[in-house]
Motif scaffolding. Structure first.
Motif, PDB file in Angstrom:
ATOM      1  N   ASP A  11     102.434  -2.684 -17.676  1.00 59.48           N
ATOM      2  CA  ASP A  11     101.670  -3.940 -17.698  1.00 59.48           C
ATOM      3  C   ASP A  11     101.541  -4.475 -16.272  1.00 59.48           C
ATOM      4  O   ASP A  11     101.498  -3.697 -15.319  1.00 59.48           O
ATOM      5  N   SER A  12     101.495  -5.788 -16.110  1.00 54.90           N
ATOM      6  CA  SER A  12     101.270  -6.382 -14.787  1.00 54.90           C
ATOM      7  C   SER A  12     102.360  -6.020 -13.783  1.00 54.90           C
ATOM      8  O   SER A  12     102.099  -5.936 -12.577  1.00 54.90           O
ATOM      9  N   GLU A  15     101.228  -2.728 -12.601  1.00 53.04           N
ATOM     10  CA  GLU A  15      99.935  -2.867 -11.921  1.00 53.04           C
ATOM     11  C   GLU A  15     100.128  -3.430 -10.517  1.00 53.04           C
ATOM     12  O   GLU A  15      99.353  -3.106  -9.596  1.00 53.04           O
ATOM     13  N   LEU A  17     100.822  -6.989  -9.803  1.00 47.33           N
ATOM     14  CA  LEU A  17     100.430  -8.380  -9.593  1.00 47.33           C
ATOM     15  C   LEU A  17     101.503  -9.129  -8.800  1.00 47.33           C
ATOM     16  O   LEU A  17     102.699  -8.952  -9.027  1.00 47.33           O
ATOM     17  N   TRP A  28      95.844  -5.004  -5.729  1.00 45.70           N
ATOM     18  CA  TRP A  28      97.277  -5.151  -5.931  1.00 45.70           C
ATOM     19  C   TRP A  28      98.005  -3.870  -5.550  1.00 45.70           C
ATOM     20  O   TRP A  28      97.621  -2.777  -5.943  1.00 45.70           O
ATOM     21  N   ARG A  54      97.543  -5.516 -16.782  1.00 45.68           N
ATOM     22  CA  ARG A  54      98.235  -6.796 -17.009  1.00 45.68           C
ATOM     23  C   ARG A  54      98.072  -7.284 -18.450  1.00 45.68           C
ATOM     24  O   ARG A  54      97.063  -7.026 -19.113  1.00 45.68           O
ATOM     25  N   GLY A  55      99.097  -7.964 -18.936  1.00 44.83           N
ATOM     26  CA  GLY A  55      99.023  -8.600 -20.247  1.00 44.83           C
ATOM     27  C   GLY A  55      99.244  -7.694 -21.432  1.00 44.83           C
ATOM     28  O   GLY A  55      99.260  -8.165 -22.576  1.00 44.83           O
ATOM     29  N   ASN A  84     106.182  -8.409 -22.160  1.00 40.62           N
ATOM     30  CA  ASN A  84     105.310  -9.405 -22.795  1.00 40.62           C
ATOM     31  C   ASN A  84     105.686  -9.628 -24.248  1.00 40.62           C
ATOM     32  O   ASN A  84     105.551 -10.741 -24.775  1.00 40.62           O
ATOM     33  N   HIS A 174     105.496 -13.010 -12.154  1.00 38.62           N
ATOM     34  CA  HIS A 174     105.206 -11.797 -11.398  1.00 38.62           C
ATOM     35  C   HIS A 174     105.979 -11.807 -10.083  1.00 38.62           C
ATOM     36  O   HIS A 174     106.150 -12.862  -9.466  1.00 38.62           O
ATOM     37  N   SER A 239      95.366 -12.048 -20.201  1.00 37.20           N
ATOM     38  CA  SER A 239      94.983 -11.983 -18.782  1.00 37.20           C
ATOM     39  C   SER A 239      94.369 -10.638 -18.439  1.00 37.20           C
ATOM     40  O   SER A 239      93.689 -10.492 -17.423  1.00 37.20           O
ATOM     41  N   GLY A 240      94.591  -9.633 -19.296  1.00 30.32           N
ATOM     42  CA  GLY A 240      94.057  -8.302 -19.039  1.00 30.32           C
ATOM     43  C   GLY A 240      92.727  -8.020 -19.709  1.00 30.32           C
ATOM     44  O   GLY A 240      92.207  -6.901 -19.599  1.00 30.32           O
TER      45      GLY A 240
END
Length: 259
Positions: A11-12, A15, A17, A28, A54-55, A84, A174, A239-240
């Motif tokens: 996830d984020s 990624e 973030l 990122w 993300r998300g 999450n 994050h 958010s994704g």
């Protein structure tokens, strides 16, 4: 040990973030790019894919990212998911563990090495600390899964430096560039890869905030980040939404500022 085909799933956190490239603030970096850069510096022909978005909840990560990850035939895969999910009351932690173990089993059956991550201890967060029990249980599952399948574990729970708010972005969800750097160093250590720096390096003490200043900071954080997050959940948004993987295919690592 050397690897030439690294795929990151998650996830984020994966990624990247919170950790923009210095000359490309919309791109990122994150710990996974940092690890890939170090591995690439040691191995000719190294390639890297990052499928994280993300998300994403754990089931979304598995359904959407596991098939393409397997198709890329990696020799190293990092899998980080469930964070999450654990933010949500009533999450079936044992069910998350079963799905994670199924994923690790499939990846290990291909011969790929797998890296897992425990969650960070949220004891210092006035809101997220309520998930501490769920995170601790999930962490024990992660350690057991790794032991049963011969996977690596980056134990973020034991990284007390990550309790320092300088390791986190202003959203408190994050990691900051400093936090991502520490996680990258910890993963490289776990893999037995020499790196420049030590994630255990101590930071100078921060000035002590008054109770009033802490309350004000918490209120500003709640209004700027917590309320919008809750609003997205109530609307069934993420958010994704509309975001695609930043590196969907294996390729040599070329950082944005160098392209």
């Amino acid at each position: 040990m050397t690897w030439t085909r690294y795929v990151a799933m998650g996830d984020s956190f994966t990624e990247g973030l919170g950790d923009p490239y210095p000359n490309s603030p919309d791109a990122w970096r994150g710990w996974a790019d940092r690890v890939a850069a170090r591995l690439a510096s040691r191995t000719e022909g190294f390639t890297y894919a990052n499928l994280a978005i993300r998300g994403r909840l754990l089931e979304q990560i598995i359904e959407d990212q596991l098939p393409p990850a397997l198709a890329l035939k990696p020799d190293l895969v990092s899998v980080s998911g469930g964070g999450n999910d654990l933010l949500r009351p009533g999450t079936d932690v044992d069910g998350l563990a079963l799905r994670t173990e199924d994923t690790v089993r499939l990846l290990r059956e291909t011969g790929a090495d797998v890296v897992l991550f425990t969650g960070v201890d949220p004891i210092g967060s006035p809101v997220i600390r309520r998930t501490r029990g769920r995170v601790a249980v999930y962490n024990e599952h992660i350690r057991g899964i790794a032991a049963r399948h011969g996977a690596y574990v980056v134990d973020q729970w034991s990284m007390t430096v990550l309790r320092d708010w300088r390791m986190w972005s202003t959203d408190r969800l994050h990691m900051s560039p400093a936090g991502h750097r520490r996680v990258a160093l910890a993963m490289l250590e776990t893999l037995g890869v020499p790196a420049e720096g030590d994630w255990r390096e101590e930071l100078p003490p921060l000035p002590e905030l008054s109770p009033g200043a802490r309350r004000l900071a918490d209120l500003r954080w709640a209004g700027g980040f917590l309320v919008p997050w809750v609003g997205r959940r109530l609307r069934g948004r993420s958010s994704g939404d509309g975001v695609v993987a930043k590196r969907a295919d294996l390729a040599p690592l070329i950082k944005p500022e160098e392209s």
